[in-house]
Scaffold this active site. Sequence first.
Site, short mmCIF file in Angstrom:
data_model
loop_
_atom_site.label_atom_id
_atom_site.label_comp_id
_atom_site.label_asym_id
_atom_site.label_seq_id
_atom_site.Cartn_x
_atom_site.Cartn_y
_atom_site.Cartn_z
N CYS A 19 0.81 -1.21 0.00
CA CYS A 19 0.00 0.00 0.00
C CYS A 19 0.84 1.25 0.00
O CYS A 19 2.04 1.21 0.01
CB CYS A 19 -0.81 0.00 1.28
SG CYS A 19 -1.28 -1.63 1.76
N ARG A 44 1.42 2.85 -7.18
CA ARG A 44 1.83 1.61 -6.49
C ARG A 44 0.79 0.51 -6.66
O ARG A 44 1.01 -0.62 -6.30
CB ARG A 44 2.05 1.90 -5.00
CG ARG A 44 3.16 2.89 -4.71
CD ARG A 44 3.11 3.42 -3.28
NE ARG A 44 3.49 2.43 -2.31
CZ ARG A 44 4.74 2.32 -1.83
NH1 ARG A 44 5.67 3.12 -2.27
NH2 ARG A 44 5.05 1.41 -0.93
N TRP A 91 -3.63 -2.19 -1.39
CA TRP A 91 -3.56 -3.13 -2.51
C TRP A 91 -3.60 -4.52 -1.89
O TRP A 91 -2.63 -4.98 -1.32
CB TRP A 91 -2.27 -2.92 -3.29
CG TRP A 91 -2.18 -3.69 -4.56
CD1 TRP A 91 -2.75 -3.37 -5.76
CD2 TRP A 91 -1.50 -4.93 -4.79
NE1 TRP A 91 -2.46 -4.31 -6.71
CE2 TRP A 91 -1.70 -5.29 -6.15
CE3 TRP A 91 -0.76 -5.76 -3.99
CZ2 TRP A 91 -1.17 -6.45 -6.72
CZ3 TRP A 91 -0.20 -6.91 -4.55
CH2 TRP A 91 -0.42 -7.25 -5.89
N ASN A 115 1.51 -0.76 5.91
CA ASN A 115 1.92 -1.37 4.66
C ASN A 115 2.77 -2.57 5.04
O ASN A 115 3.63 -2.46 5.90
CB ASN A 115 2.76 -0.37 3.84
CG ASN A 115 3.18 -0.99 2.51
OD1 ASN A 115 2.64 -2.02 2.11
ND2 ASN A 115 4.13 -0.36 1.85
N GLY A 116 2.49 -3.73 4.42
CA GLY A 116 3.34 -4.89 4.69
C GLY A 116 2.53 -6.07 5.18
O GLY A 116 1.34 -6.18 4.91
N GLU A 496 10.57 -10.85 -22.59
CA GLU A 496 10.14 -9.54 -22.07
C GLU A 496 8.97 -9.01 -22.90
O GLU A 496 8.00 -8.49 -22.39
CB GLU A 496 11.32 -8.57 -22.08
CG GLU A 496 11.00 -7.11 -22.01
CD GLU A 496 10.25 -6.67 -20.75
OE1 GLU A 496 10.10 -7.47 -19.83
OE2 GLU A 496 9.78 -5.51 -20.73
N LYS A 500 5.29 -7.91 -21.51
CA LYS A 500 4.68 -6.60 -21.78
C LYS A 500 3.27 -6.76 -22.33
O LYS A 500 2.33 -6.14 -21.86
CB LYS A 500 5.55 -5.83 -22.80
CG LYS A 500 6.81 -5.24 -22.23
CD LYS A 500 6.60 -3.95 -21.55
CE LYS A 500 6.90 -3.81 -20.08
NZ LYS A 500 7.58 -4.72 -19.29
N GLU A 503 0.86 -8.25 -19.59
CA GLU A 503 0.54 -7.49 -18.37
C GLU A 503 -0.27 -6.24 -18.66
O GLU A 503 -0.94 -5.74 -17.76
CB GLU A 503 1.80 -7.14 -17.59
CG GLU A 503 2.76 -6.20 -18.27
CD GLU A 503 3.92 -5.84 -17.35
OE1 GLU A 503 3.74 -5.80 -16.13
OE2 GLU A 503 5.02 -5.62 -17.88
N HIS A 519 10.38 -27.96 -31.51
CA HIS A 519 10.30 -28.95 -30.42
C HIS A 519 8.97 -28.89 -29.70
O HIS A 519 8.88 -29.25 -28.53
CB HIS A 519 11.47 -28.72 -29.45
CG HIS A 519 12.81 -28.89 -30.10
ND1 HIS A 519 13.35 -30.12 -30.43
CD2 HIS A 519 13.68 -27.96 -30.56
CE1 HIS A 519 14.52 -29.94 -31.02
NE2 HIS A 519 14.75 -28.65 -31.11
N LYS A 619 3.05 -1.65 -8.92
CA LYS A 619 4.34 -1.23 -9.46
C LYS A 619 5.50 -1.90 -8.73
O LYS A 619 6.48 -2.28 -9.31
CB LYS A 619 4.48 0.29 -9.36
CG LYS A 619 5.78 0.82 -9.95
CD LYS A 619 5.89 0.51 -11.43
CE LYS A 619 7.22 0.91 -12.03
NZ LYS A 619 7.38 0.40 -13.42
#
Length: 624
Positions: A19, A44, A91, A115-116, A496, A500, A503, A519, A619
């Site tokens: 958060c 975030r 979050w 937060n945590g 990557e 992208k 997500e 294969h 994030k």
Amino acid sequence: MEFSVKQALGVTNWFQDMCGIIGMIAQEEVTPTMLEVLKKLEYRGYDSAGLATIQNSKIERRRAQGKIENLELLIKEKPLSGHIGIGHTRWATHGVPSESNAHPHQKGDVIGVHNGIIENFREIKAELESKGYQFTSETDTEVVVQLCASYLDLGYTIEKAFESTLSRLEGAFALCFMFQVNADKLLIARRGAPLVVGYGNSAVFVGSDAVSLSHLIDDVIFLEEDDWAIVESKSLNIFNKSGVITNREKKRIERNFGEIGKGNYQHFMLKEINEQSEVLSYATASFIDHKSSRVEMLHGFNEIKSISRLILIACGTAYYACAVAKYWFEKYAKIPVEIDVASEFRYRDSPFEDKDLVILVSQSGETADTLAALRKVKGKVKKIISIINVMESSIARESDFVLPIKAGPEIGVASTKAFTSQLAVLASVVIYFASIRQILSNKEISELIDALMSAPRLIADVLAKEEEFKNFALKLENATSALFLGRGSLYPLALEAALKLKEISYIHAEGYPSGELKHGPIALVDSNMPIVCFAPYNDLFEKAISNVEEVLARSGNVLLITDQEGGDRSPQNHLPKIIMPKCHSFIEPIIYALPSQLIAYHTAVIKGTDVDQPRNLAKSVTVE
Ligand code: AGP
């Protein structure tokens, strides 16, 4: 106490929040400024938000599920006044986002945000329930608030109650509490989740990060591990783990490149994609003296020649930067390299020795798994280097050496400029190691430096082709799956590119080494499956093109991303292709990152997803 099987297996399902926190004591009304800061914390990731103030010795609280606009509406209907307040964006990684689970959480005279993760919250909750305390939410945060209230009920002072609470907690947390009976101070604490304090002209602020306060103050103090503090309008008392009052130095907030607005871009992500030309020069400027063609870094680290192995560890996009760097370190510095995602490395019993060098890569510097990987190897390997964007982060502070990527605040959840900046810094380290270990001649070193120095210009050339990528994105709109192919150092780039697309557009995608197609994955190929192949004209081009042929022979829907020579030599002139600027093979992964970003971005825009804050994502993943 009866432990459930899940708990016995160490599988927990408590509500973990990741958060954003704001606390404030001011001469003026605090609500408008706290709302402003909550909006700066949106990046975030969150699913609910709340604020509380104390006015005339009475706590007032407003909470809302969903976007901060919902909280604003609520406060418009029922204003919140007061000169002291706390706020929070939640979050939730487990359990439903709801008003009752939203922070701040209150019990009598105590109200707090967190937060945590409190790992022993169940045990404390059961203890309190046995004493008659009742709960209104499923969160671990409410347990912390109620525990603090239980100490007040024993007649403790607020400081003693808060300190006693902290001594019971296991896990990682940042806390900001206020008390109806002492409406002139905030009590705050940090263990494993960042928390900063800063004084403005007429107010004092507490926040999860400096970036969200950078429009209000110039300097902040970073609490250290296990610090707690009493924050008042004119004084700040910080206590260390042993309860001794201690000083923490004030630090100037790095006003990185790029303000936190979107400028004239529709999304932060597009702004940050377009910043890459400029940002990359920042990333290398710290280490490369172009005139003397030398790389300078890691002063005081004189054991580079004796390193026997490099271990590169990260998560997500940062991990793909490590996967690219593996090719570079092995090719140019002749160092064996292991790469691993931090969430695997931290639990795997992999042997390591004191001649191993660990490099961690992390944009936020707060990714829980990467931080845990650091703590696993601390003191057991030669040195720990971290390549970081947020310099005041936990990973930066606990590393032996920190190399800044200087990408500036990256607000879009999907990492773009941080990725290419991480690559630029890793490339600088490769050149430095190749030079110190005398693997490359001065001429070869200078060739690589020139190549790296050409990246900003070449990125600008690719950005000028945005329309071509936008047109290709139209072909992805209705795709249900896509394949990205690459060989050599462009294989991690294919991974990557797939991330992208996944997500931000929510389309399933996979990255594959081109040579692996036959294969198995070639069974997927039909005219509906978009396949993007990264294949510049280099020593693997012929191989890559034969893979393209295999796909075309099965009416695959291919886009070839190559350069002019590759385009001229590709077998089928009607094959859709985008011609990239010619670049040195060393920096292909940096330059070919732009197509992966632009294809994903424009596909997401066409699909109307929340490009900057994609569903379910945050994030910085500061929880496990
Ligand atoms: C990248 O687009 C993602 N948002 C995610 O994979 C990210 O790279 C990962 O969570 C690592 O974050 P960090 O660099 O802050 O450690």
